[in-house]
Design a protein around this motif. Structure first.
Motif, PDB file in Angstrom:
ATOM      1  N   GLY A  15      -0.980 -11.233  39.287  1.00  0.00           N
ATOM      2  CA  GLY A  15      -1.103 -11.696  37.919  1.00  0.00           C
ATOM      3  C   GLY A  15      -1.925 -10.752  37.063  1.00  0.00           C
ATOM      4  O   GLY A  15      -1.588 -10.498  35.895  1.00  0.00           O
ATOM      5  N   GLY A  27       6.120 -10.890  38.620  1.00  0.00           N
ATOM      6  CA  GLY A  27       5.732 -10.050  37.495  1.00  0.00           C
ATOM      7  C   GLY A  27       6.829  -9.118  37.023  1.00  0.00           C
ATOM      8  O   GLY A  27       7.015  -8.916  35.818  1.00  0.00           O
ATOM      9  N   THR A  53       0.199  -7.693  36.355  1.00  0.00           N
ATOM     10  CA  THR A  53       1.229  -8.051  35.372  1.00  0.00           C
ATOM     11  C   THR A  53       0.642  -8.111  33.974  1.00  0.00           C
ATOM     12  O   THR A  53       1.247  -7.633  33.004  1.00  0.00           O
ATOM     13  N   LEU A  71       1.176 -17.289  32.369  1.00  0.00           N
ATOM     14  CA  LEU A  71       1.216 -16.436  33.565  1.00  0.00           C
ATOM     15  C   LEU A  71       0.348 -17.015  34.677  1.00  0.00           C
ATOM     16  O   LEU A  71      -0.842 -17.284  34.468  1.00  0.00           O
ATOM     17  N   ILE A 129       5.787 -17.301  33.791  1.00  0.00           N
ATOM     18  CA  ILE A 129       5.857 -16.454  34.991  1.00  0.00           C
ATOM     19  C   ILE A 129       5.104 -17.180  36.092  1.00  0.00           C
ATOM     20  O   ILE A 129       3.867 -17.190  36.123  1.00  0.00           O
TER      21      ILE A 129
END
Length: 598
Positions: free
Chosen positions: A538, A512, A541, A529, A485
């Protein structure tokens, strides 16, 4: 001299701003642009004349004249107040020129060495993040296009310089010093900028202290103001570091991918030196950024305290030396190391602080040792203490310089790499944080030895570590499903190519929300991530991942350009399994993945 000064200061007299500081900063940028444009115009004309004389070909003359006219035009733009346009055109003209000479002459001119120069120039000329990203993006795009052309030969060199030997040798060693001069000019401008900012800050602090002395009643308000100024500086350093780390992560990753390709394909052996040079330059840039951040923390009174744990001292030293051997190889330097048999296998140390300290000492030794020489590391116990010595074979340090070598911004001059003068200052703080000391001994024309003395305390073997199976686990990532991600397309490309080369199945998401949907549908073995993504952050998420029935048990590795401990602790406390700082070392990523992928 008066004419030269008038050219350099063209456009400075009509600068307007809301404050004196803004006016001074704009004038500084104008002088930098004018100086570089004038220097490059002279260099270009001189180079074309020499090449025309040696080769008898006019392929350099007219482009050189056009380039000189372009640089003179940029100076004129400054003269009419178009300062931002002048700065952007400076970057563009340099990139166009580099690609032209690369296409005409191939690798003879070593124009790839100007990559760091142009990135540093973008950071120096522009304060706005948008302009920095645009100009750095232009530079990276042009260099990638040039490298792709070199590898695949879409447009082969127009002129076969090799046919003119030894003229090839003369041109090559005429251009390399010119490129180094441009690099050193940017470093010089940066150092002057730092010194001016320090002087400005010191003057500001002195003025505030004088105000405190005269107005004791305002002490509390001024203290708060100083605290805000310190916090603002910390935020500035932190944000600037993050902005630099994003493009640097791409450069660092590409250099490692090139090294992997060279190792796998013998046909790419001719570019091994270029890949190693690119890796060394980006690695050293990363170390400079890390030192600036560490120095900022020390100045703010937030230096790290030692958090000791069991450390396999021999495995640790192997890993550190292996990373630095790439850098040393560019200078044809060999790193030799040994640990006395009397040293226990496991010691109680803070691995992070110990690694930072040895990184600085090794980088310093490689920088100043002679070409084709050795750097030696020796670790031994004595009197209940552990001693770590790092010895180079350089020119040595004079006695008067030894007295100040551990002070901030004190650095010896070196043609291989110009430093910031922060490494040894930080190393002394790190040694003190671990309850130790550091000293230096040097002999003229023989070399220099730095000796670190630390408390010696043995520890138990690392829990759950099987020494025989560990190397085998590092090799197996086949069929692993990994979700990345990450909003930066270049970082996506670099990470996915590395992971795919290991046999992993990679899925990509740009934010996300997309990551959560893709994760629920595929249930990956692990998630990488980015901490800074658009829309849902982040951290948010990560919180959704830990609350999701499908994904809550999936290991999450955070990849972030924020190197402050507070950021890593925040993400670890929020549920992350690991925290890696950009630019990412592939070996470290590989080792981290093998901990969670069976």
């Amino acid at each position: 001299m008066n004419l030269l000064q008038r050219i350099v200061t063209t456009g400075c007299s009509n600068v307007k701003g809301t404050s004196l500081q803004e006016v001074e900063d704009t004038q500084r940028t104008i002088r930098i642009v004018n100086t570089l444009c004038l220097t490059c115009a002279v260099m270009s004309l001189s180079f074309s004349i020499c090449c025309h004389y040696l080769i008898g070909n006019q392929i350099f003359v007219w482009p050189a004249l056009a380039e000189a006219v372009a640089f003179v035009s940029i100076i004129c733009l400054n003269g009419v107040g178009k300062h931002t346009l002048a700065g952007v055109l400076t970057i563009i003209v340099h990139n166009v020129t580099i690609q032209y000479y690369s296409a005409v002459m191939g690798r003879v001119t070593e124009v790839h060495l100007l990559l760091i120069f142009l990135i540093g120039l973008s950071l120096l000329l522009f304060q706005q993040p948008f302009l920095r990203r645009v100009t750095i993006g232009i530079t990276i795009g042009c260099f990638m296009a040039g490298e792709i052309n070199m590898y695949f030969g879409f447009y082969p060199p127009v002129l076969d310089i090799a046919a003119f030997f030894p003229i090839e040798f003369i041109i090559r060693w005429a251009t390399i010093p010119s490129i180094l001069i441009l690099d050193l000019m940017v470093f010089s401008f940066y150092v002057k900028h730092v010194d001016r900012m320090r002087n400005r800050e010191m003057l500001h602090v002195q003025e505030m202290l004088e105000t405190v002395r005269l107005h004791n009643a305002d002490l509390e308000a001024l203290t708060a103001r100083l605290a805000r100024a310190t916090d603002a500086k910390t935020v500035f350093v932190r944000e600037t570091s993050h902005e630099i780390r994003t493009p640097l992560n791409a450069i660092f990753g590409i250099s490692q991918l090139l090294q992997l390709k060279v190792a796998q394909d013998r046909n790419l052996a001719p570019i091994r030196l270029l890949a190693d040079h690119l890796y060394a330059a980006s690695f050293n840039t990363r170390e400079i950024i890390n030192n600036v951040l560490e120095f900022s923390r020390i100045e703010a009174g937030k230096a790290d305290t030692a958090q000791n744990s069991s450390l396999d001292i021999r495995e640790w030293l192997d890993n550190v030396v292996n990373i630095h051997q790439y850098i040393a190889g560019v200078k044809m330097v060999r790193i030799r190391y040994n640990i006395s048999e009397d040293v226990p296998e496991f010691l109680l140390f803070d691995k992070l602080l110990l690694t930072k300290m040895l990184n600085n000492l090794l980088s310093n030794a490689i920088k100043f040792t002679a070409t084709e020489s050795s750097v030696t590391i020796h670790i031994f116990p004595k009197g209940g203490r552990l001693y770590i010595t790092v010895t180079d074979q350089g020119e040595g340090i004079s006695e008067d310089r030894q007295a100040t070598i551990f002070e901030a911004f004190v650095s010896e001059r070196n043609i291989f790499l110009e430093g910031t003068g922060l490494g040894l200052h930080i190393t002394r703080h790190l040694a003190a944080a671990m309850g130790g000391t550091i000293e230096v001994k040097s002999q003229k024309d023989i070399g220099t030895t730095f000796t670190v003395c630390l408390p010696l305390e043995s520890a138990e073997m690392l829990p759950g570590k099987d020494l025989k199976q560990w190397p085998e686990r590092m090799l197996n990532l086949n069929a692993a499903s990994i979700l990345i991600i990450e909003d930066d397309k270049m970082s996506q490309m670099v990470l996915s190519r590395f992971l795919c080369s290991l046999g992993s199945r990679v899925m990509l998401a740009s934010d996300g929300v997309e990551g959560m949907l893709l994760g629920r549908a595929s249930k990956p073995d692990i998630i990488i991530l980015d901490a800074h993504i658009p829309g849902m952050s982040g951290k948010d998420t990560l919180a959704h991942i830990r609350e999701d029935d499908v994904l809550k048990n999936v290991p999450v590795i955070i990849a972030s350009g924020d190197a402050f401990n507070e950021a890593s602790e925040e993400m670890i406390n929020a549920g992350a399994n690991e925290y890696l700082v950009k630019p990412i070392e592939f070996k470290a990523l590989h080792a981290t993945l093998t901990k969670y992928i069976e």
